[in-house]
Design a protein around this motif. Structure first.
Motif, PDB file in Angstrom:
ATOM      1  N   THR A 291      69.391  -4.524  69.564  1.00 18.37           N
ATOM      2  CA  THR A 291      68.955  -5.405  70.817  1.00 18.37           C
ATOM      3  C   THR A 291      70.521  -5.727  71.229  1.00 18.37           C
ATOM      4  OG1 THR A 291      68.953  -7.167  69.559  1.00 18.37           O
ATOM      5  CG2 THR A 291      66.943  -6.478  69.521  1.00 18.37           C
ATOM      6  N   TYR A 292      69.999  -6.029  72.703  1.00 19.56           N
ATOM      7  CA  TYR A 292      71.137  -6.050  73.820  1.00 19.56           C
ATOM      8  C   TYR A 292      70.505  -6.905  74.808  1.00 19.56           C
ATOM      9  CZ  TYR A 292      75.791  -6.559  76.027  1.00 19.56           C
ATOM     10  OH  TYR A 292      76.982  -6.236  76.174  1.00 19.56           O
ATOM     11  N   GLY A 293      69.963  -8.522  75.320  1.00 22.40           N
ATOM     12  CA  GLY A 293      69.516  -8.843  75.779  1.00 22.40           C
ATOM     13  C   GLY A 293      68.702  -8.350  76.145  1.00 22.40           C
ATOM     14  N   PRO A 294      67.519  -7.646  77.582  1.00 24.66           N
ATOM     15  CA  PRO A 294      66.219  -7.134  76.992  1.00 24.66           C
ATOM     16  C   PRO A 294      66.075  -5.941  76.916  1.00 24.66           C
ATOM     17  CG  PRO A 294      67.104  -7.058  79.270  1.00 24.66           C
ATOM     18  CD  PRO A 294      68.403  -7.693  78.296  1.00 24.66           C
ATOM     19  N   ILE A 295      67.040  -5.181  76.557  1.00 22.41           N
ATOM     20  CA  ILE A 295      66.613  -4.003  76.009  1.00 22.41           C
ATOM     21  C   ILE A 295      66.979  -3.627  73.545  1.00 22.41           C
ATOM     22  CG2 ILE A 295      68.040  -1.418  75.480  1.00 22.41           C
ATOM     23  CD1 ILE A 295      69.402  -1.929  77.795  1.00 22.41           C
ATOM     24  N   GLU A 296      65.569  -3.138  73.568  1.00 21.43           N
ATOM     25  CA  GLU A 296      65.196  -3.126  72.056  1.00 21.43           C
ATOM     26  C   GLU A 296      65.400  -1.956  71.774  1.00 21.43           C
ATOM     27  OE1 GLU A 296      61.319  -4.559  69.788  1.00 21.43           O
ATOM     28  OE2 GLU A 296      62.924  -6.367  70.298  1.00 21.43           O
ATOM     29  N   LEU A 297      65.564  -1.140  70.831  1.00 25.89           N
ATOM     30  CA  LEU A 297      65.853   0.086  70.336  1.00 25.89           C
ATOM     31  C   LEU A 297      65.970   0.237  68.643  1.00 25.89           C
ATOM     32  CD1 LEU A 297      67.774   3.014  71.082  1.00 25.89           C
ATOM     33  CD2 LEU A 297      67.544   2.333  68.874  1.00 25.89           C
ATOM     34  N   ASN A 298      64.389   0.310  67.869  1.00 25.11           N
ATOM     35  CA  ASN A 298      64.124   0.983  66.852  1.00 25.11           C
ATOM     36  C   ASN A 298      64.078   2.218  65.752  1.00 25.11           C
ATOM     37  OD1 ASN A 298      62.864   1.372  64.386  1.00 25.11           O
ATOM     38  ND2 ASN A 298      61.751  -0.575  64.396  1.00 25.11           N
TER      39      ASN A 298
ATOM     40  N   TYR B 210      73.932   4.446  70.190  1.00 30.36           N
ATOM     41  CA  TYR B 210      74.798   4.466  69.798  1.00 30.36           C
ATOM     42  C   TYR B 210      75.679   3.542  70.769  1.00 30.36           C
ATOM     43  CZ  TYR B 210      80.105   5.968  68.782  1.00 30.36           C
ATOM     44  OH  TYR B 210      81.088   6.202  67.994  1.00 30.36           O
ATOM     45  N   PHE B 211      75.527   2.930  71.947  1.00 27.71           N
ATOM     46  CA  PHE B 211      75.955   1.921  72.762  1.00 27.71           C
ATOM     47  C   PHE B 211      75.346   0.081  72.397  1.00 27.71           C
ATOM     48  CE2 PHE B 211      77.249   4.971  75.912  1.00 27.71           C
ATOM     49  CZ  PHE B 211      78.053   4.524  77.209  1.00 27.71           C
ATOM     50  N   LEU B 212      74.042   0.887  71.272  1.00 29.66           N
ATOM     51  CA  LEU B 212      74.114  -0.632  70.479  1.00 29.66           C
ATOM     52  C   LEU B 212      74.432  -0.393  69.376  1.00 29.66           C
ATOM     53  CD1 LEU B 212      69.818  -0.605  72.057  1.00 29.66           C
ATOM     54  CD2 LEU B 212      72.386  -1.350  73.303  1.00 29.66           C
TER      55      LEU B 212
ATOM     56  N   HIS C  38      77.845  -0.506  69.491  1.00 27.34           N
ATOM     57  CA  HIS C  38      79.072  -0.440  69.224  1.00 27.34           C
ATOM     58  C   HIS C  38      78.973  -2.026  70.534  1.00 27.34           C
ATOM     59  CE1 HIS C  38      78.377   3.552  67.294  1.00 27.34           C
ATOM     60  NE2 HIS C  38      80.263   2.803  66.665  1.00 27.34           N
ATOM     61  N   PRO C  39      78.276  -2.730  70.565  1.00 24.60           N
ATOM     62  CA  PRO C  39      78.238  -3.681  71.775  1.00 24.60           C
ATOM     63  C   PRO C  39      79.006  -4.128  72.197  1.00 24.60           C
ATOM     64  CG  PRO C  39      77.490  -5.115  69.590  1.00 24.60           C
ATOM     65  CD  PRO C  39      77.646  -2.949  69.036  1.00 24.60           C
ATOM     66  N   ASP C  40      80.433  -4.313  71.773  1.00 26.55           N
ATOM     67  CA  ASP C  40      81.734  -4.383  72.790  1.00 26.55           C
ATOM     68  C   ASP C  40      82.263  -3.507  72.198  1.00 26.55           C
ATOM     69  OD1 ASP C  40      80.678  -7.483  72.268  1.00 26.55           O
ATOM     70  OD2 ASP C  40      80.876  -7.419  70.329  1.00 26.55           O
ATOM     71  N   GLN C  41      82.486  -2.638  71.988  1.00 26.84           N
ATOM     72  CA  GLN C  41      83.244  -1.187  72.748  1.00 26.84           C
ATOM     73  C   GLN C  41      83.135  -0.777  73.424  1.00 26.84           C
ATOM     74  OE1 GLN C  41      83.351   1.576  69.222  1.00 26.84           O
ATOM     75  NE2 GLN C  41      83.176  -0.349  67.583  1.00 26.84           N
ATOM     76  N   VAL C  42      84.693  -0.089  74.150  1.00 22.94           N
ATOM     77  CA  VAL C  42      84.345   0.700  75.548  1.00 22.94           C
ATOM     78  C   VAL C  42      84.058   1.840  74.786  1.00 22.94           C
ATOM     79  CG1 VAL C  42      86.029   1.532  77.146  1.00 22.94           C
ATOM     80  CG2 VAL C  42      86.285  -0.550  76.725  1.00 22.94           C
ATOM     81  N   ILE C  43      83.148   2.887  75.159  1.00 20.05           N
ATOM     82  CA  ILE C  43      83.153   4.152  74.531  1.00 20.05           C
ATOM     83  C   ILE C  43      83.201   5.081  75.432  1.00 20.05           C
ATOM     84  CG2 ILE C  43      81.559   5.658  74.013  1.00 20.05           C
ATOM     85  CD1 ILE C  43      81.899   3.380  71.421  1.00 20.05           C
ATOM     86  N   SER C  44      83.947   6.193  74.954  1.00 22.16           N
ATOM     87  CA  SER C  44      84.404   7.376  75.802  1.00 22.16           C
ATOM     88  C   SER C  44      83.443   8.529  76.404  1.00 22.16           C
ATOM     89  CB  SER C  44      86.163   7.781  75.832  1.00 22.16           C
ATOM     90  OG  SER C  44      86.040   8.746  74.198  1.00 22.16           O
ATOM     91  N   SER C  45      84.013   9.476  77.174  1.00 25.05           N
ATOM     92  CA  SER C  45      82.862  10.493  76.995  1.00 25.05           C
ATOM     93  C   SER C  45      83.178  11.525  75.771  1.00 25.05           C
ATOM     94  CB  SER C  45      83.442  11.116  78.568  1.00 25.05           C
ATOM     95  OG  SER C  45      82.739  10.347  79.418  1.00 25.05           O
ATOM     96  N   GLU C  46      84.732  11.749  75.490  1.00 21.70           N
ATOM     97  CA  GLU C  46      85.080  12.290  74.083  1.00 21.70           C
ATOM     98  C   GLU C  46      84.320  11.617  73.195  1.00 21.70           C
ATOM     99  OE1 GLU C  46      87.585  13.389  77.533  1.00 21.70           O
ATOM    100  OE2 GLU C  46      87.266  11.261  76.522  1.00 21.70           O
TER     101      GLU C  46
END
Length: 229
Positions: free
Chosen positions: A128-135, A160-162, A164-172
């Motif tokens: 979860t992140y704010g209003p977003i929830e993924l199972n 993948y983003f959820l 790693h909530p505090d990370q900057v994720i590159s395209s690579e």
């Protein structure tokens, strides 16, 4: 989730790849032990499916090499149904599960889901992140209580983003974890998928869930963390 299939039976490996890609996984294939070890060294896999019957080196040696690289990768070994000694050795050397050949693909999927649950169920499986929830288990996602209709790739990117909530994720990094070995890291595919995913979420909460960090990549927008679920 990214997986590697190591086995010299090309038809079987291709069938596994096709079936798992239908489930939303990115899957690479290595047709011998050396290639499998090489790919395991240069890519970050979540699960490796390892056939112990390899043409160039002992599958148990490959398993030991993988375990030397990482204790975190889940490894499922494939053996002949009658080869109990190899199954026992494999489990003792660090394999997480085994499956006897021939096998039903539905059983393979069930065992993969069970391996993934071992990690997810240590805490709540929901991301979860704010209003977003993924199972990750049921492959469903909602935003502010509304169902998100996502493609397999969009779902994998959001997961993948959820994760790693505090990370900057590159395209690579996204290509490394969400696409397979044939992906072109210089294509616009990542940008196109992120644009579409942003649009779907923005239509519900009227805010960007991802910020672009110039020169580095993308990061979850901390402002939406405060929005109601």
């Amino acid at each position: 989730m990214r997986m590697l299939v190591i086995g010299d039976e090309q038809d079987l490996a291709s069938a596994i790849k096709k079936g798992l890609e239908m489930e939303g996984f990115a899957v690479d294939i290595a047709l011998d032990g050396e290639e499998g070890c090489h790919l395991a060294e240069i890519h970050a896999y979540d699960i490796i499916i390892l056939d112990l019957n390899l043409p160039d080196r002992d599958g148990l040696d490959v398993l030991q090499h993988i375990r030397h690289l990482s204790k975190q990768i889940r490894v499922l070994i494939l053996t002949a149904l009658s080869d109990t000694p190899s199954r026992v050795k494999g489990l003792n050397l660090g394999a997480d599960d085994y499956l006897g050949k021939p096998f039903d693909f539905e059983e393979l999927k069930a065992r993969i889901r069970a391996l993934l649950r071992r990690d997810l169920l240590r805490e709540s499986p929901l991301l979860t992140y704010g209003p977003i929830e993924l199972n990750p288990i049921t492959k469903t996602a909602t935003c502010a209580g509304q169902q998100l209709t996502l493609t397999r790739k969009e779902f994998a990117i959001l997961q993948y983003f959820l994760s790693h909530p505090d990370q900057v994720i590159s395209s690579e990094e996204l290509v490394e974890h969400v696409w397979d070995q044939h992906a072109d890291p210089f294509s616009s595919s990542v940008r196109v998928h992120i644009t579409t995913l942003r649009s779907k979420i923005r239509s519900i909460i009227h805010a960007n869930f991802l910020n672009t960090v110039p020169g580095y990549g993308y990061q979850l927008n901390k402002q939406i963390e405060e929005l109601p679920k």
